[in-house]
Design a protein around this motif. Sequence first.
Motif, short mmCIF file in Angstrom:
data_model
loop_
_atom_site.label_atom_id
_atom_site.label_comp_id
_atom_site.label_asym_id
_atom_site.label_seq_id
_atom_site.Cartn_x
_atom_site.Cartn_y
_atom_site.Cartn_z
N ILE A 284 70.61 55.03 68.16
CA ILE A 284 69.42 55.44 67.40
C ILE A 284 69.41 56.96 67.30
O ILE A 284 69.26 57.66 68.30
N SER A 285 69.56 57.49 66.10
CA SER A 285 69.56 58.94 65.91
C SER A 285 68.15 59.42 65.58
O SER A 285 67.28 58.63 65.21
N ARG A 286 67.94 60.71 65.70
CA ARG A 286 66.63 61.28 65.38
C ARG A 286 66.34 61.11 63.88
O ARG A 286 67.14 61.51 63.04
N PRO A 287 65.21 60.54 63.53
CA PRO A 287 64.89 60.37 62.12
C PRO A 287 64.41 61.68 61.50
O PRO A 287 63.82 62.52 62.17
N ASP A 288 64.69 61.86 60.23
CA ASP A 288 64.22 63.03 59.49
C ASP A 288 62.75 62.82 59.17
O ASP A 288 62.39 61.93 58.38
N TRP A 289 61.87 63.62 59.76
CA TRP A 289 60.44 63.41 59.56
C TRP A 289 60.01 63.67 58.12
O TRP A 289 58.97 63.17 57.68
N ARG A 290 60.82 64.41 57.36
CA ARG A 290 60.47 64.64 55.96
C ARG A 290 60.58 63.34 55.16
O ARG A 290 59.78 63.10 54.24
N GLN A 291 61.55 62.50 55.54
CA GLN A 291 61.64 61.18 54.90
C GLN A 291 60.48 60.29 55.34
O GLN A 291 59.93 59.52 54.54
N SER A 292 60.13 60.39 56.62
CA SER A 292 58.98 59.62 57.11
C SER A 292 57.72 60.03 56.36
O SER A 292 56.90 59.19 55.97
N LEU A 293 57.56 61.34 56.14
CA LEU A 293 56.39 61.85 55.43
C LEU A 293 56.34 61.32 54.00
O LEU A 293 55.27 60.95 53.51
N THR A 294 57.48 61.28 53.34
CA THR A 294 57.53 60.75 51.97
C THR A 294 57.02 59.31 51.93
O THR A 294 56.24 58.94 51.04
N HIS A 295 57.43 58.51 52.91
CA HIS A 295 56.99 57.11 52.97
C HIS A 295 55.49 57.03 53.24
O HIS A 295 54.78 56.23 52.62
N ILE A 296 55.01 57.88 54.12
CA ILE A 296 53.57 57.90 54.44
C ILE A 296 52.75 58.27 53.22
O ILE A 296 51.73 57.64 52.91
N LEU A 297 53.19 59.29 52.49
CA LEU A 297 52.47 59.73 51.29
C LEU A 297 52.44 58.63 50.24
O LEU A 297 51.44 58.45 49.53
N THR A 298 53.53 57.89 50.13
CA THR A 298 53.56 56.77 49.18
C THR A 298 52.54 55.71 49.56
O THR A 298 51.81 55.18 48.70
N GLN A 299 52.46 55.41 50.85
CA GLN A 299 51.48 54.42 51.32
C GLN A 299 50.05 54.88 51.05
O GLN A 299 49.18 54.06 50.77
N LEU A 300 49.84 56.18 51.13
CA LEU A 300 48.49 56.73 50.94
C LEU A 300 48.22 57.14 49.51
O LEU A 300 47.18 57.73 49.21
N ASP A 301 49.17 56.83 48.62
CA ASP A 301 49.01 57.12 47.19
C ASP A 301 48.89 58.62 46.92
O ASP A 301 48.03 59.07 46.17
N PHE A 302 49.77 59.39 47.55
CA PHE A 302 49.90 60.83 47.27
C PHE A 302 51.27 61.05 46.65
O PHE A 302 52.22 60.31 46.95
N PRO A 303 51.46 62.07 45.83
CA PRO A 303 50.41 63.02 45.41
C PRO A 303 49.46 62.41 44.39
O PRO A 303 49.84 61.53 43.62
N LYS A 304 48.26 62.89 44.41
CA LYS A 304 47.25 62.43 43.45
C LYS A 304 47.50 63.10 42.10
O LYS A 304 48.01 64.21 42.03
N ASP A 305 47.12 62.40 41.05
CA ASP A 305 47.23 63.00 39.71
C ASP A 305 46.18 64.08 39.51
O ASP A 305 45.10 64.02 40.08
#
Length: 288
Positions: free
Chosen positions: A267-288
């Motif tokens: 298990i390697s260290r995950p790139d948190w920037r990719q994690s953030l992208t997934h989180i933003l998608t779940q939260l419907d960001f960026p907003k229009d």
Amino acid sequence: MKILVFGHSGQVATELRALDGDDIQIIALARADADLTDPAACAAAINGHAPDAVINAAAYTAVDKAESDAETAQIVNADAPAAMAQTCAARDIPFVSISTDYVFSGAGDMPWTTVDPTDPQGVYGRTKRDGEVVIVKTGGRYAVLRTSWVVSAHGNNFAKTMLRLGVEREALTIVADQIGGPTGAAEIARACITIAKTLVSEPEKSGIYHFSGAPDTNWADFARVIFDAANTPCAVTDIPSADYPTPAKRPLNSRLDCTATEAAFGISRPDWRQSLTHILTQLDFPKD
């Protein structure tokens, strides 16, 4: 494989529930099912469900409140995991328990290794360290997984707070002298499953491990990345921790050396920037 999870609505527990599928059955226990202030109830839940592995994704994580509620924090973070570990050892099944960078002093600027001495600076860190000690002493098939700066689309965390404040304010002052690795709860959940599966056939890999996102950063820079990814024009001004006093001392150095985890489990260290992208998608960001 039937996995019993202590925790239900927390960040990691929520992501573990999402992994329920054909080859993995996740049974997540809410407080009504197993109150962590009653260690005996935790042991009884394990015996009652007879799982193939147990993951403890629940904890007393109110870092500041713990300073004035040490007794409860001790029961939840140390006594309950002790009961879980003892029961799992008696049943000879893997036990994975999530811990924290707060078990260290926070001094220096080198990543903490799994063999570095612990020196918690507050009640939260001390009680989590006490839980680690008893899990190790119990033996059996176990893994203590220390992590840091957990973020997700669920519950309360830094990323969600920044997204909320970023649309409410034009500028924020944020601490910049605390360094660590933001870690997606989804990645922690998958790591816990991998470790539990491995310990079934390779109990000799029992031990303490580290898992955090990469690259290491500070809270202010993390906020800037969040605002940029969410198209939120909120300015960030760096401040030292001394300008943002809290009841519990925060570690300045939360860097974690995760090489042992990769060597043992792949298990390697995950790139948190990719994690953030997934989180933003779940939260419907960026907003229009």
